[in-house]
Design an enzyme around this catalytic site. Sequence first.
Site, short mmCIF file in Angstrom:
data_model
loop_
_atom_site.label_atom_id
_atom_site.label_comp_id
_atom_site.label_asym_id
_atom_site.label_seq_id
_atom_site.Cartn_x
_atom_site.Cartn_y
_atom_site.Cartn_z
N SER A 19 0.82 -1.22 0.00
CA SER A 19 0.00 0.00 0.00
C SER A 19 0.85 1.26 0.00
O SER A 19 1.84 1.37 0.73
CB SER A 19 -0.92 0.01 1.22
OG SER A 19 -1.60 1.25 1.27
N LYS A 70 -13.14 -4.02 1.70
CA LYS A 70 -14.00 -2.87 1.42
C LYS A 70 -15.49 -3.18 1.60
O LYS A 70 -16.26 -2.29 1.97
CB LYS A 70 -13.74 -2.34 0.01
CG LYS A 70 -12.44 -1.55 -0.11
CD LYS A 70 -12.32 -0.95 -1.51
CE LYS A 70 -11.19 0.05 -1.58
NZ LYS A 70 -11.15 0.75 -2.87
N ASP A 82 -24.62 7.47 2.58
CA ASP A 82 -25.45 7.07 1.43
C ASP A 82 -24.58 6.63 0.26
O ASP A 82 -24.88 5.68 -0.44
CB ASP A 82 -26.34 8.24 0.98
CG ASP A 82 -27.44 8.51 1.98
OD1 ASP A 82 -27.66 7.66 2.86
OD2 ASP A 82 -28.07 9.58 1.89
N ASP A 107 -13.78 7.02 -2.94
CA ASP A 107 -13.16 6.68 -4.24
C ASP A 107 -13.75 7.52 -5.37
O ASP A 107 -13.02 7.99 -6.25
CB ASP A 107 -13.35 5.19 -4.56
CG ASP A 107 -12.25 4.33 -3.94
OD1 ASP A 107 -11.18 4.88 -3.61
OD2 ASP A 107 -12.48 3.11 -3.79
N GLY A 133 -14.83 -2.32 -17.23
CA GLY A 133 -14.77 -2.98 -15.93
C GLY A 133 -16.04 -2.78 -15.13
O GLY A 133 -16.72 -1.75 -15.26
N GLY A 136 -15.46 -3.37 -8.05
CA GLY A 136 -15.72 -2.40 -6.98
C GLY A 136 -15.39 -0.98 -7.41
O GLY A 136 -16.16 -0.05 -7.13
N LEU A 222 -7.36 3.92 -14.06
CA LEU A 222 -7.28 3.84 -12.60
C LEU A 222 -6.01 3.12 -12.15
O LEU A 222 -5.55 3.29 -11.02
CB LEU A 222 -8.51 3.12 -12.02
CG LEU A 222 -9.65 4.02 -11.54
CD1 LEU A 222 -10.08 5.00 -12.60
CD2 LEU A 222 -10.82 3.21 -11.04
N TYR A 224 -2.29 2.58 -11.50
CA TYR A 224 -1.20 3.56 -11.33
C TYR A 224 0.16 2.88 -11.21
O TYR A 224 1.17 3.53 -10.92
CB TYR A 224 -1.47 4.47 -10.13
CG TYR A 224 -1.75 3.74 -8.85
CD1 TYR A 224 -0.72 3.25 -8.06
CD2 TYR A 224 -3.05 3.53 -8.43
CE1 TYR A 224 -0.98 2.58 -6.89
CE2 TYR A 224 -3.33 2.85 -7.27
CZ TYR A 224 -2.29 2.38 -6.50
OH TYR A 224 -2.55 1.69 -5.34
#
Length: 277
Positions: A19, A70, A82, A107, A133, A136, A222, A224
């Site tokens: 991470s 997640k 929400d 995100d 895709g 998530g 997305l 990287y």
Amino acid sequence: MSDSKIPLAGVIGHPIAHSKSPNVHNYWIRKYGLKGHYVPIDIDPEKIKDMLPRLADLGFVGANVTIPYKETVMDIADLITDRATLIGAANTLIFRKDGRIHADNTDGYGFIENIRQTVPDWTPTSGPAVVFGAGGAARAVIASLIDVGVPTIMLTNRTRIRAEKLRDDFGQRVQVVEWVQAGNVLEDADLVVNTTSLGMTGKTEMRVPLDGLRPGIIVNDLVYSPLRTRLLATAEERGCKTVDGLGMLLHQAVPGFERWFGKRPVVDENVRAAVLR
Ligand code: NAP
């Protein structure tokens, strides 16, 4: 926790060594001269339900959440925003003083802010988006594209049924396109977003034909790692405006950092460099 304690935050996952979040948060803590620490927290799947509520007792004011938790944390949290409910996953937790765990998903915010910062004249309402895709990350991307007024989202995924589920959840502004037809709809797009793991270091390369990309449109990956994927390299050659995935990672961290450490951090070249080091 009394206010005199040094705030702790971290990122929860399994595994977690990869991470980049600790680099981001610790850079900002140093930059702004704040008290606090941000650490990677590796929790075994069979222990996550017991461990999570105990982090507050150890002095944690909050945490980011990554793979594979997640969705899991949604069952443990006491309060869920929400947008996290809509997305079906949380990436940011706040351990409140009353003992309750608050779950949010930033995100989508990070995704939109990254494009806005890189392409300030972006007009989301100007035309359709193509999204590759349906995992998530795609849920967060689609929810936020709808939120900012993108008129149509052409969604394509290797496993069609997952894309259909997203169309059912998000409504008719989402149109499902066969994975093998993905290249054919690119010429209609004002924005193209890759939310698959294709192109990531160690994963399969993206093989969708990219001849349909028009000059001037925005292409965002997305992924990287690497920073310049084949999708972005090809888009750049074709005169598109390219947006890499690192900016999303940085922007999604902003709301949590502000909440935990009391300062809204700025996403700039220096924090990018700190993460890439
Ligand atoms: P996920 O839920 O596991 O979804 C993975 C997606 O990739 C699915 O759509 C999957 O298609 C597709 N895929 C995987 N292998 C494929 C292949 N060989 N051919 C075609 N499609 C393939 O993962 P996620 O959480 O959405 O994350 C997806 C990517 O986004 C990852 O690279 C992650 O690092 C990145 N991400 C970046 C940020 C950021 O801040 N920049 C934030 C979140 C995620 P199927 O449904 O057919 O399996």
